[in-house]
Scaffold this motif. Structure first.
Motif, PDB file in Angstrom:
ATOM      1  N   ASP A 151       3.596 -10.411  -8.810  1.00  0.00           N
ATOM      2  CA  ASP A 151       4.395 -10.911  -7.675  1.00  0.00           C
ATOM      3  C   ASP A 151       5.644 -10.035  -7.590  1.00  0.00           C
ATOM      4  O   ASP A 151       6.559 -10.148  -8.390  1.00  0.00           O
ATOM      5  N   GLN A 209      -0.265  -5.861   1.118  1.00  0.00           N
ATOM      6  CA  GLN A 209       0.949  -6.188   1.884  1.00  0.00           C
ATOM      7  C   GLN A 209       0.754  -7.500   2.627  1.00  0.00           C
ATOM      8  O   GLN A 209      -0.178  -7.641   3.430  1.00  0.00           O
ATOM      9  N   VAL A 210       1.637  -8.455   2.353  1.00  0.00           N
ATOM     10  CA  VAL A 210       1.573  -9.761   3.025  1.00  0.00           C
ATOM     11  C   VAL A 210       2.270  -9.641   4.379  1.00  0.00           C
ATOM     12  O   VAL A 210       3.384  -9.130   4.473  1.00  0.00           O
ATOM     13  N   LYS A 260       5.127 -13.843  -0.329  1.00  0.00           N
ATOM     14  CA  LYS A 260       4.476 -13.172  -1.471  1.00  0.00           C
ATOM     15  C   LYS A 260       4.322 -14.094  -2.674  1.00  0.00           C
ATOM     16  O   LYS A 260       3.276 -14.115  -3.311  1.00  0.00           O
ATOM     17  N   SER A 296       0.969 -15.334  -4.353  1.00  0.00           N
ATOM     18  CA  SER A 296       0.656 -14.916  -5.728  1.00  0.00           C
ATOM     19  C   SER A 296       0.271 -16.121  -6.575  1.00  0.00           C
ATOM     20  O   SER A 296      -0.736 -16.108  -7.292  1.00  0.00           O
ATOM     21  N   ILE A 347       1.250  -7.869  -5.193  1.00  0.00           N
ATOM     22  CA  ILE A 347       1.515  -8.494  -3.888  1.00  0.00           C
ATOM     23  C   ILE A 347       2.882  -8.021  -3.403  1.00  0.00           C
ATOM     24  O   ILE A 347       3.908  -8.319  -4.022  1.00  0.00           O
TER      25      ILE A 347
END
Lengths: 235, 356
Positions: free
Chosen positions: A98, A125-126, A19, A23, A11
């Motif tokens: 994470d 990608q967050v 993130k 996660s 993540i």
């Protein structure tokens, strides 16, 4: 619609994109769905609000947590546990990594190149378009390129995480979804899922989304708030 | 303007830019390094300058130089870094130059730790550097308030020709909250003709400005100190700022707490209310000048049995609280300073102990 992720999931995203909450919540959600799940705290750049602070709640939920040794948890140094390599090699059903923010945080993945050799990595990608510089597709894609270069891995999909924490309304969720959906179309990468605070779910019209929804029970809260119980109400 | 989600450190950097400060000198230190990281990208975008000094001592004199030239200038650091800057702060104060210093406090003394602390209260409000000087000290309790205080700090520094310090604990720098940047808080700099050493061609005055801190003549130095003293007395008349919580009705205990610690106290007060115990709070927003009269009035209210200073230190602000309460009722202290922020339950436990 179920989240369909197995193997190694890293993540990534910009600082403060969410993130770590994603996660943690992804790990617990998949564990509750019956998968064998591990999570590793690879955030070497952030000093506060890290996965390690939720280690107890994660362990209680049955998720195996891979962390630096206990006496180094508060070190103001980048500490990478050797156990991470083993976790990547033996990922089980799902291994969530994470990763720290931006390209600076993603660099740790390049250091794990040997462990990743021959393994498929989902690097997601967050995106929270309420963060500065993340409200345009160009901003998100520039960061994607920077993260890919630092990680020496390709981003394989997006996670939508539009929120203003406690001030998130339905409008932010819907417009944030549309933003990430259009970003996914533009870049040809899938939108794997969007994250929505569990307390907002009853008011959400899920038919507006063509991707799975991960309910989020906020874990990394300031000391005057209580972390939410997984799958339930605020504890 | 719509809200954005920002980390305190980023928001502090952005607020300074919005306030018109395009000069930032700093040296990285946890837990405030994100300000420097953010501004290393942002300053070039807005035509500003970010220069990393070779140490915090050097940074403090870069600030002095820019301030003496009449530039809006600021720095950010954390506790050990502010100790190093204290020499420069004393000089800048003596020379009567405006500047903004942000301290995102970590645990001390010495290298201490990287987690939140409020143990630099004495340093900020009583000195730190040498000589008879004071800083106007602002203590935000949220990221939004940090934004507003940073923007106001430049104006106050120029009003008093004196450095202003923003004293935030590590949580203020590290936590994420939605923020907006109020346009009305951007105030153009006041007339600098009377003090800035920006070159004769930049000013209407034919008077030569001199920035100095050396006064060898004893009478002259005493007069200079009296002038500074008058300035601090004016701050005490005009710049007291505090917020009250649950203070309108009756209460048995009065809490005094600032910064993020006060938010823990709010939760404790709300929880105690449910069990029938009323507790009020005064949250100083400015630590110097200190809201002594307000605390005295609140402590003197009928039914108030004790005052409790809750702070992430081993008992610093409690001395100002005692000085304010002047025997109206007993004053207690509760706090921790290893980096673990006291929880609402711990604050409630302390209050119950006092009641018994």
């Amino acid at each position: 619609m179920q989240i369909d992720l197995y193997g190694i999931v890293a993540i990534v995203g910009n600082y403060g994109s969410g993130k770590t909450e994603i996660s943690i919540n992804l790990a617990v959600d998949r564990k509750q769905a019956g998968l064998d799940v591990r999570i590793a705290d690879l955030d070497l750049v952030n000093p506060y609000f890290r996965t390690r602070e939720a280690r107890q709640a994660l362990a209680e939920a049955g998720v195996e947590v891979v962390l630096p040794p206990e006496h180094l948890l508060q070190a103001d140094l980048p500490v990478l546990s050797p156990a991470i390599g083993g976790m990547i090699q033996q990922s089980g059903d799902l291994a969530v990594l994470d990763v720290g923010g931006n390209n600076a945080g993603a660099r740790v993945l390049a250091a794990l190149a040997d462990a990743f050799k021959g393994r498929q990595v989902h690097m997601l990608q967050v995106i929270n378009p309420m963060r500065p510089a993340m409200n345009t597709a160009a901003g998100c894609l520039k960061l994607r390129d920077e993260i890919e270069k630092a990680a020496r891995l390709k981003i394989t999909g997006f996670i939508g995480n539009a929120n203003l924490i406690d001030e998130t309304g339905l409008q932010e969720i819907y417009s944030g979804y549309e933003f990430v959906q259009s970003l996914a179309q533009q870049s040809g990468l899938p939108l794997e899922f969007i994250a929505v605070a569990r307390k907002l779910l009853p008011d959400i019209d899920r038919r507006r989304f063509s991707c799975p929804v991960l309910p989020v029970d906020r874990q990394l809260v300031p000391p005057w708030l209580s972390a939410a119980k997984f799958g339930g109400s605020v504890g | 303007m719509s809200k954005v989600l920002m980390k305190g450190n980023e928001a502090i950097g952005e607020a300074a830019i919005r306030a018109g400060s395009l000069n930032y000198f700093a040296y990285p230190i946890t837990p405030q390094s994100e300000v420097a990281e953010y501004l290393s990208r942002r300053m070039p975008e807005v035509g500003g300058v970010f220069l990393q000094g070779e140490s915090e001592v050097a940074v403090s004199y870069m600030i002095f130089g820019a301030a003496a030239c009449g530039e809006r200038v600021f720095t950010t650091s954390s506790s050990p870094g502010i100790s190093l800057m204290s020499e420069g702060i004393s000089y800048i104060t003596a020379a009567e130059c405006p500047a903004v210093f942000v301290n995102i406090m970590r645990g001390g003394p010495g290298l201490g730790g990287i987690l939140p602390s409020q143990a630099d209260y004495f340093q900020a409000t009583k000195g730190g550097g040498h000589g008879d000087y004071r800083l106007l000290v602002m203590a935000p309790a949220s990221v939004q308030e940090a934004v507003e205080m940073v923007m106001q700090a430049f104006v106050l520094a120029e009003k008093y020709l004196n450095p202003v310090m923003i004293l935030g604990d590590g949580l203020i720098g590290q936590m994420m909250e939605p923020v907006e940047f109020p346009e009305h808080l951007k105030v153009e700099p006041s007339n600098k003709d009377g003090w800035a050493t920006s070159g004769m061609d930049t000013r209407k005055s034919s008077h030569r400005n001199l920035v100095k801190t050396l006064y060898l003549d004893p009478g002259e130095l005493n007069a200079h100190n009296l002038k500074l003293k008058a300035k601090y007395e004016r701050m005490q008349r005009e710049e007291i700022r505090y917020e009250t919580y649950n203070l309108n009705g009756d209460y048995e205990i009065l809490i005094v707490s600032y910064g993020t610690m006060s938010r823990v106290c709010r939760t404790a007060i709300d929880n105690l209310k449910e069990s029938g115990l009323e507790v009020g709070m005064i949250r100083p927003q400015h630590l110097f000048p200190f809201p002594g009269q307000a605390i005295n009035d609140a402590a003197a209210k009928k039914g108030c049995r004790a005052v409790l200073s809750v702070e992430m230190s081993m008992g610093q602000m409690v001395e100002d609280v005692e000085r304010s309460v002047i025997g109206k009722c007993p004053v207690h202290w509760y706090g921790k300073c290893g980096g673990e922020v006291p929880t609402p339950e711990e604050v409630m436990g302390e209050i119950r102990k006092i009641i018994e």
